[in-house]
Design an enzyme around this catalytic site. Sequence first.
Site, PDB file in Angstrom:
ATOM      1  N   ASP A 191       0.868  -1.164   0.000  1.00 39.22           N
ATOM      2  CA  ASP A 191       0.000   0.000   0.000  1.00 39.22           C
ATOM      3  C   ASP A 191       0.917   1.231   0.000  1.00 39.22           C
ATOM      4  O   ASP A 191       2.114   1.135   0.292  1.00 39.22           O
ATOM      5  CB  ASP A 191      -0.955   0.002   1.198  1.00 39.22           C
ATOM      6  CG  ASP A 191      -2.181   0.890   0.916  1.00 39.22           C
ATOM      7  OD1 ASP A 191      -2.080   1.767   0.029  1.00 39.22           O
ATOM      8  OD2 ASP A 191      -3.221   0.715   1.572  1.00 39.22           O
TER       9      ASP A 191
HETATM   10  C1  BGC Z   1      -5.062   3.243   0.002  1.00 39.08           C
HETATM   11  C2  BGC Z   1      -5.064   2.344  -1.202  1.00 39.08           C
HETATM   12  C3  BGC Z   1      -4.775   3.167  -2.425  1.00 39.08           C
HETATM   13  C4  BGC Z   1      -3.454   3.879  -2.233  1.00 39.08           C
HETATM   14  C5  BGC Z   1      -3.053   4.746  -3.416  1.00 39.08           C
HETATM   15  C6  BGC Z   1      -3.813   4.093   0.090  1.00 39.08           C
HETATM   16  O1  BGC Z   1      -3.911   5.059   1.101  1.00 39.08           O
HETATM   17  O2  BGC Z   1      -5.182   2.445   1.156  1.00 39.08           O
HETATM   18  O3  BGC Z   1      -6.291   1.684  -1.337  1.00 39.08           O
HETATM   19  O4  BGC Z   1      -4.759   2.340  -3.554  1.00 39.08           O
HETATM   20  O5  BGC Z   1      -3.541   4.740  -1.115  1.00 39.08           O
HETATM   21  O6  BGC Z   1      -3.875   5.869  -3.488  1.00 39.08           O
END
Ligand code: BGC
Length: 843
Positions: free
Chosen positions: A231
Amino acid sequence: MTAHPAAPVDTVAALPLDDKVRLLTGATPWRLHPLPAAGLRPLVFSDGPAGVRGTGEIPGWTTAALPSPTALAATWDEDALRRAGRILAAEARAAGVDVLLAPLVNLQRTPVAGRHFEYFSEDPLLTARLSAALVTSLQSGGVAACAKHFVANDSETDRTSYTARVDERTLREVYLAPFEYVVREAGVWTVMSAYSGIDDGVESSPAGSHHRLLTGVLKDEWGFDGIVVSDWAATTTAVAPALGGLDLAMPGPDSPWSRDLADAVRSGAVPETVVDDKVRRLLRLADRVGALGAPGEQGAAQGRFTAYALGSRTADPAPRAAGPARAAGYADGLRELAASAMVVLRRPAAGALPVAAPADVRRIALIGPNAVSAFAQGGGSAFVEPPYVVGFDEGLRAAFPDARLTLEQGADAGRRLPAVDPAVLCGAPLVELLDGTGAVLGTLPLASWEGTVRDFGPYAASAETLRLSAELRLTEPGEHLVEVGVVGRHRVEVDGTLVSSSDEEADGTASVLNSSTNLPDGTAHAVQVGDVPRTARVVAELQRLRSAEFGDMFRGVLRHGPPAPGRERLLSAALDAARDADLVVVVVGTTEEVESEGWDRTSLALPGDQDALVEAVLSVAPDAVVVVNAGAPVQLPWLRRASTVLWSWFPGQEAGHALADVLTGRTEPAGRLPWTLPDADPLVPSVLPDAGGVLAYTEGLHPGYRGWLRSGREPAAPFGHGLGWTDWAYGGASWEHAEDGTVTVAVDVTNSGARHGSEVVQVYLSAPSGGPERPARWLAGFARVSAGTGATVRAEVRLARRAFEVWNPATAGWEVPPGAYTAHVGRSVADVRRTLTVPVGGR
Ligand code: BGC
């Protein structure tokens, strides 16, 4: 693991170490590095799941806003998910995107979860089947799906630091189950590991990016041959994630891997073969999405999926930006998806709805905060810029062209004051930049109070504090409220009075990760204005928020609440309109202050005065249609008083047309709840980690409806509930075993109502006595069938062997406890029409 035939894969070991490691972190937040020697062009990532957010590289990018994942789940229809997947794949290709960071296959463990609207369901089987349909459809369109966030990352509170403690059986049967399904049945090409850690009693890891569940289970046991991506900014060290199953650390350009992984290999802490495996996986992904050409041909768009118009990836950017033109092609599909996903929670027995003769409707009263401003999509990384949103009023006006429509807000739904209207400001706010000693470095005019330090030109390097001064010209007599939303160390004064202050420094990365779109909170200060207009002077000092991953920034927001128009005035205008109308539609719901990634809800009540509004409207117009515009459950204390209640979800950009289609009967609102609607005393598994950062999943195998059944209490509406616009009678049911351990339940259902419609036949199992602990009932299969009025159709519901199985931690395997299972066949988990006894031997 199946070896993939792509030629460059075999040359990986020979590549220089630094070249290999460079591939394993982004070149930018959304784009990877190319590797010309392997014919690899940069792979491009984008957020989903309700649209293709894009990379920010295409100026003016707008894109289709789909109904929320909860809405898509309410279709209980894999075909609908495939249609959604085709739209997403086409939009991804138009944006030049190779990997769409969707779907979320986490579960709605608790109704307060901030990303509840982004997940499909509280049930693992429904989540699994719908996710797999979306994944298959995206990937057959040449775009990699990403099953996220692995695993047990089902709430937002402290999401970057908690460790979910989930026993092994619960993990296997509930939270890992949808991941397993999308890997085994849909062959998903990428998986995102979670910020949160996981403790399954065998191993505890403080982060989702390294755990034997990634290496031993996902990769070895299930044969996942794609990449595990972190993530965003979740990777904080180099060695443990490298050894623990992570393949790609995002975002770039800076990550612990770009800094330290090559040295870790040189020092022997990480074997080079481990890096080679990650690179092979990456090249396999590149081949799958058509990002590999012949060595030396960087940027080639050749690959297995050239049939899917990969040309658009290399096309001139102009057509890519043409969102409105592309949107026209999706309008009908989005409208149909949004309308058919709506759930009829209540309706009169002898259908006054849908409206039989739209042309006879003379006066429509459309009432409610969300009627004025439809909440079309939830907040956070799922948010996209659509080319348009059809408002509820616009949709109804188009469907009832001969009616006079009155639109009334009726009540306030806001939690915070609104951002200041620039017209109230006397000139642009002035910004002074201060260094660490408090000395003024310089002064700048600034349009927005939120920005990165890059906006501060020559002062970017040494500015530690931003001091903003603004003057508001207040003309309307009465009480004005003024506040500044802040993060961390700050000092706010209004007219020389200290309103709030703190010396506690905040961390920039944490601030963004925990609440990327959660606007900072502030303390409101009242300013009285008499007959003579006056100014109010605001001075706010904000700290520099440091973040290596997102860039250093300042965050603040100036808000102003003019004297309230008066609740009474709003309400009485709405009631006047309701008394006067022959069709009354009240739209209540949540707002962007309530439902978003970044935080969990603290209450399930509708925000503001909306419950009182509904009660008041029902007292003057008992037949009013109440529409709930929310992605996740809210409490509806007036539910049983209303004759018609529709759940509209976040309908996406076709919101208004979809609602109109439902009211006129053009499309049947055929949705069924993919979660349980709580009553006044909801079951809310906690999202609060203990002092040691552990979030214990104490409800075990019983989230959602399973917990309600166990408690013996009835919720406001059960899992699977949805009435549609017609009625169904159930005939005889039977079952038969197949050699492979599956059981097929067959039942005849007759459309006994007055309209063509569709029914979701749901089959729940309960276990023979004497075996291991099981949920009171669990969903084992479902099928959607359609029929015209009076017609009978046979629904065949396949129950996979897995539906009977339990995980045995002692043998680390699946087994079927033998005995007589009960199959409950019906319209929801609570509305059971037939029961069957299904004897199953130990298999
Ligand atoms: C989220 C993800 C997302 C990523 C990129 C993170 O904070 O948990 O689901 O894909 O950011 O934006």
